[in-house]
Scaffold this motif. Structure first.
Motif, PDB file in Angstrom:
ATOM      1  N   GLY A   1       3.503 -13.211 -43.723  1.00  0.00           N
ATOM      2  CA  GLY A   1       2.665 -12.180 -43.337  1.00  0.00           C
ATOM      3  C   GLY A   1       2.960 -12.296 -41.680  1.00  0.00           C
ATOM      4  N   LYS A   2       3.928 -13.192 -41.212  1.00  0.00           N
ATOM      5  CA  LYS A   2       4.170 -12.774 -39.705  1.00  0.00           C
ATOM      6  C   LYS A   2       5.483 -12.279 -39.626  1.00  0.00           C
ATOM      7  N   SER A   3       5.440 -11.488 -38.339  1.00  0.00           N
ATOM      8  CA  SER A   3       6.524 -10.576 -37.968  1.00  0.00           C
ATOM      9  C   SER A   3       7.599 -10.930 -36.980  1.00  0.00           C
ATOM     10  N   VAL A   4       8.918 -10.741 -37.071  1.00  0.00           N
ATOM     11  CA  VAL A   4       9.794 -11.040 -35.980  1.00  0.00           C
ATOM     12  C   VAL A   4       9.955  -9.886 -35.151  1.00  0.00           C
ATOM     13  N   LEU A   5      10.243 -10.031 -33.939  1.00  0.00           N
ATOM     14  CA  LEU A   5      10.605  -8.954 -33.188  1.00  0.00           C
ATOM     15  C   LEU A   5      11.978  -9.366 -32.380  1.00  0.00           C
ATOM     16  N   GLU A   6      13.128  -8.640 -32.754  1.00  0.00           N
ATOM     17  CA  GLU A   6      14.213  -8.969 -31.963  1.00  0.00           C
ATOM     18  C   GLU A   6      14.340  -8.533 -30.494  1.00  0.00           C
ATOM     19  N   ARG A   7      14.379  -9.615 -29.842  1.00  0.00           N
ATOM     20  CA  ARG A   7      14.513  -9.612 -28.413  1.00  0.00           C
ATOM     21  C   ARG A   7      15.189  -8.516 -27.799  1.00  0.00           C
ATOM     22  N   TYR A   8      16.367  -8.500 -28.203  1.00  0.00           N
ATOM     23  CA  TYR A   8      17.287  -7.162 -27.943  1.00  0.00           C
ATOM     24  C   TYR A   8      16.768  -6.001 -27.989  1.00  0.00           C
ATOM     25  N   LYS A   9      15.749  -5.667 -28.847  1.00  0.00           N
ATOM     26  CA  LYS A   9      14.997  -4.444 -29.071  1.00  0.00           C
ATOM     27  C   LYS A   9      13.808  -4.027 -28.564  1.00  0.00           C
ATOM     28  N   VAL A  10      13.313  -5.005 -27.754  1.00  0.00           N
ATOM     29  CA  VAL A  10      12.029  -4.817 -27.063  1.00  0.00           C
ATOM     30  C   VAL A  10      12.087  -5.087 -25.645  1.00  0.00           C
ATOM     31  N   SER A  11      11.072  -4.459 -24.814  1.00  0.00           N
ATOM     32  CA  SER A  11      10.826  -5.068 -23.463  1.00  0.00           C
ATOM     33  C   SER A  11       9.988  -6.049 -23.298  1.00  0.00           C
ATOM     34  N   GLY A  12      10.087  -7.179 -22.423  1.00  0.00           N
ATOM     35  CA  GLY A  12       9.291  -8.004 -22.215  1.00  0.00           C
ATOM     36  C   GLY A  12       8.012  -7.826 -21.305  1.00  0.00           C
ATOM     37  N   PRO A  13       7.150  -8.534 -21.343  1.00  0.00           N
ATOM     38  CA  PRO A  13       6.004  -8.296 -20.456  1.00  0.00           C
ATOM     39  C   PRO A  13       6.177  -7.702 -19.116  1.00  0.00           C
ATOM     40  N   ASP A  14       7.182  -8.055 -18.726  1.00  0.00           N
ATOM     41  CA  ASP A  14       7.353  -7.821 -16.996  1.00  0.00           C
ATOM     42  C   ASP A  14       8.422  -6.506 -17.234  1.00  0.00           C
ATOM     43  N   GLY A  15       8.597  -5.879 -18.163  1.00  0.00           N
ATOM     44  CA  GLY A  15       9.365  -4.655 -18.319  1.00  0.00           C
ATOM     45  C   GLY A  15      10.995  -4.914 -18.578  1.00  0.00           C
ATOM     46  N   SER A  16      11.168  -6.225 -18.590  1.00  0.00           N
ATOM     47  CA  SER A  16      12.562  -6.748 -18.529  1.00  0.00           C
ATOM     48  C   SER A  16      13.269  -6.517 -20.083  1.00  0.00           C
ATOM     49  N   ASN A  17      14.556  -6.253 -20.284  1.00  0.00           N
ATOM     50  CA  ASN A  17      15.367  -5.983 -21.312  1.00  0.00           C
ATOM     51  C   ASN A  17      16.116  -7.200 -21.476  1.00  0.00           C
ATOM     52  N   TYR A  18      16.530  -7.597 -22.786  1.00  0.00           N
ATOM     53  CA  TYR A  18      17.310  -8.530 -23.100  1.00  0.00           C
ATOM     54  C   TYR A  18      18.668  -8.150 -23.610  1.00  0.00           C
ATOM     55  N   TRP A  19      19.671  -8.228 -22.824  1.00  0.00           N
ATOM     56  CA  TRP A  19      20.777  -7.641 -23.166  1.00  0.00           C
ATOM     57  C   TRP A  19      21.928  -8.624 -23.931  1.00  0.00           C
ATOM     58  N   ILE A  20      22.754  -8.113 -25.070  1.00  0.00           N
ATOM     59  CA  ILE A  20      23.432  -8.865 -25.756  1.00  0.00           C
ATOM     60  C   ILE A  20      24.493  -9.593 -25.140  1.00  0.00           C
ATOM     61  N   SER A  21      24.885  -9.202 -23.823  1.00  0.00           N
ATOM     62  CA  SER A  21      25.886 -10.101 -23.205  1.00  0.00           C
ATOM     63  C   SER A  21      25.308 -10.984 -22.207  1.00  0.00           C
ATOM     64  N   HIS A  22      23.920 -11.215 -22.389  1.00  0.00           N
ATOM     65  CA  HIS A  22      23.014 -12.247 -21.799  1.00  0.00           C
ATOM     66  C   HIS A  22      23.478 -13.641 -22.344  1.00  0.00           C
TER      67      HIS A  22
END
Length: 126
Positions: A96-117
């Motif tokens: 019943g829970k969901s997983v969000l892929e960090r690469y596909k969403v923006s964080g609370p501060d508007g930051s993105n997670y890049w693959i090269s990270h």
């Protein structure tokens, strides 16, 4: 097709990196220890503004699960998956829970997670 109603979250939230549609509150994170093919992924108790795809069995790192991809209702981008059934007893907490892929969403501060990270941590991991 009917009119699209979008939930606007208040507080710190994750959003679709393509269209900025709100997806989940930081306070609903269960775990930041999940991984996907693009890197980090977070398990959430509650996710909003998504549509759920077809259920399918997938062999994952922790065993066989019945999951469904989840899509942003704003733009249709795949943003993660939802656990429908965990076949291993120790994995039942995911149902019943969901997983969000960090690469596909923006964080609370508007930051993105890049693959090269590589190394370090997301700004919202602190």
């Amino acid at each position: 097709m009917g009119r699209l109603f979008v939930v606007n979250l208040e507080g710190k939230f994750y959003s679709c990196k393509h269209c900025r549609t709100h997806l989940a509150l930081c306070e609903d994170i269960v775990s930041k220890s999940f991984h996907c093919r693009h890197g980090k992924a977070y398990l959430f108790n509650k996710v909003v503004n998504i549509s759920v795809g077809e259920k399918e069995d997938r062999m994952m790192t922790t065993g066989l699960h019945t999951v469904a991809d989840i899509f942003c209702v704003g733009c249709g981008s795949i943003v993660g998956w939802k656990y429908e059934t965990a076949h291993e007893k120790s994995q039942k907490y995911k149902e019943g829970k969901s997983v969000l892929e960090r690469y596909k969403v923006s964080g609370p501060d508007g930051s993105n997670y890049w693959i090269s990270h590589v190394g370090g941590s997301d700004a919202d991991d602190v």
